[in-house]
Design a protein around this motif. Structure first.
Motif, short mmCIF file in Angstrom:
data_model
loop_
_atom_site.label_atom_id
_atom_site.label_comp_id
_atom_site.label_asym_id
_atom_site.label_seq_id
_atom_site.Cartn_x
_atom_site.Cartn_y
_atom_site.Cartn_z
N VAL A 68 0.84 -1.21 0.00
CA VAL A 68 0.00 0.00 0.00
C VAL A 68 0.87 1.25 0.00
CG1 VAL A 68 -1.55 1.38 1.46
CG2 VAL A 68 -2.07 -1.04 1.01
N SER A 69 1.90 1.26 0.83
CA SER A 69 2.80 2.40 0.89
C SER A 69 3.46 2.65 -0.45
CB SER A 69 3.86 2.17 1.98
OG SER A 69 4.78 3.24 2.01
N ASP A 70 3.88 1.58 -1.10
CA ASP A 70 4.51 1.72 -2.42
C ASP A 70 3.54 2.28 -3.44
OD1 ASP A 70 6.80 1.12 -4.29
OD2 ASP A 70 5.26 -0.17 -5.19
N ARG A 71 2.31 1.82 -3.41
CA ARG A 71 1.31 2.32 -4.37
C ARG A 71 1.00 3.79 -4.12
NH1 ARG A 71 -3.36 -2.21 -4.57
NH2 ARG A 71 -4.38 -0.57 -5.82
N ILE A 72 0.93 4.18 -2.86
CA ILE A 72 0.70 5.60 -2.55
C ILE A 72 1.87 6.45 -3.03
CG2 ILE A 72 0.55 7.26 -0.64
CD1 ILE A 72 -1.18 5.18 0.83
N GLN A 73 3.07 5.98 -2.82
CA GLN A 73 4.24 6.73 -3.28
C GLN A 73 4.24 6.89 -4.80
OE1 GLN A 73 8.09 5.77 -1.52
NE2 GLN A 73 7.05 4.81 0.22
N ARG A 74 3.85 5.83 -5.51
CA ARG A 74 3.81 5.91 -6.97
C ARG A 74 2.71 6.86 -7.44
NH1 ARG A 74 2.54 0.72 -8.83
NH2 ARG A 74 2.82 -0.37 -6.86
N ALA A 75 1.57 6.83 -6.77
CA ALA A 75 0.48 7.73 -7.13
C ALA A 75 0.87 9.18 -6.86
CB ALA A 75 -0.78 7.37 -6.36
N CYS A 76 1.57 9.41 -5.77
CA CYS A 76 2.02 10.77 -5.45
C CYS A 76 3.08 11.24 -6.46
CB CYS A 76 2.58 10.82 -4.04
SG CYS A 76 1.31 10.77 -2.75
N ALA A 77 3.96 10.34 -6.85
CA ALA A 77 4.98 10.70 -7.84
C ALA A 77 4.33 11.08 -9.16
CB ALA A 77 5.95 9.55 -8.04
N ALA A 78 3.25 10.37 -9.53
CA ALA A 78 2.57 10.63 -10.79
C ALA A 78 1.83 11.96 -10.78
CB ALA A 78 1.59 9.50 -11.10
#
Length: 230
Positions: free
Chosen positions: A10-20
């Motif tokens: 979940v943390s990784d997906r949030i980080q990727r969404a924030c990066a995008a």
């Protein structure tokens, strides 16, 4: 997957969404929705450690809160009946489902008696689905004016639920609509402090919600898994 593996994913997906979307991952908070899991699982979540716990019915949450209420920050995320305010006030630091004047007035009465403030999100039915609770977007400005005198009820954000979609991309207009409504309300300066928070995004669509500005995601299945027939 283990709980720790789910948290990491979940943390990784949030980080990727924030990066995008050019956002700071530190602005996104995860609420572990534990309404379908046992007391032991809630204890494991809090020990993970995760701070924020979400429950939607007091009758399901009561035994968990009695055992663990002092170990986390509790969010009431379901439809709140007016006669249940007495049960949740002072126990849940956040109410995500304010959607009518009678509820706001009861929250004010009970909070004033307890000598506390209650942080609330207005629930907005952006999608217009008849099956969902919430104010229509066009009703929100007048609703905010109607509760302006309720000094114990602190509106800190807006909440919405998107329709379930096989393709989460189809939920994007709903989440964008809530963010745009928040910005419009702040432009009108209808609250003493700007409305900063957006509670939107669940297990099937939280990546898109984060890209559109969510600050609180409510995650059950993807985070805590299945128990008790969930």
């Amino acid at each position: 997957m283990t709980l720790q593996e789910r948290i990491a994913e979940v943390s990784d997906r949030i980080q990727r969404a924030c990066a995008a979307s050019g956002r700071d991952p530190g602005d996104v908070h995860v609420i572990a929705v534990t309404k379908y899991v046992t007391l032991d699982k809630v204890a494991s979540v809090l020990s993970a450690p995760m701070e924020h716990i979400g429950e939607s019915r007091w009758q399901d949450a009561e035994s968990k809160w009695i055992a663990l209420g002092d170990k986390g920050t509790w969010h009431f995320i379901g439809h709140l009946q007016t006669n249940k305010v007495k049960d949740v006030i002072g126990k849940f630091q956040y109410i995500h489902s304010l959607d009518r004047l009678s509820l706001a007035q009861e929250l004010q009465r009970k909070a004033k008696t307890a000598g506390i403030d209650v942080k609330v999100f207005l629930q907005v039915n952006i999608s217009g689905e008849e099956s969902k609770y919430g104010l229509a977007p066009e009703e929100v400005p007048d609703f905010l004016r109607s509760i302006a005198s309720l000094d114990r009820v602190k509106v800190i954000g807006l909440m919405t639920m998107a329709p379930f979609e096989e393709d989460p991309e189809h939920t994007r207009p709903v989440f964008r609509g809530l963010r745009e409504l928040r910005d419009q309300l702040n432009h009108q300066a209808l609250t003493p402090e700007p409305i900063r928070e957006l509670s939107m995004g669940m297990s099937n669509d939280f990546d898109v919600a984060v890209e559109e500005g969510s600050t609180w995601v409510r995650l059950g299945t993807v985070l805590v898994g299945h128990e008790e027939g969930s």
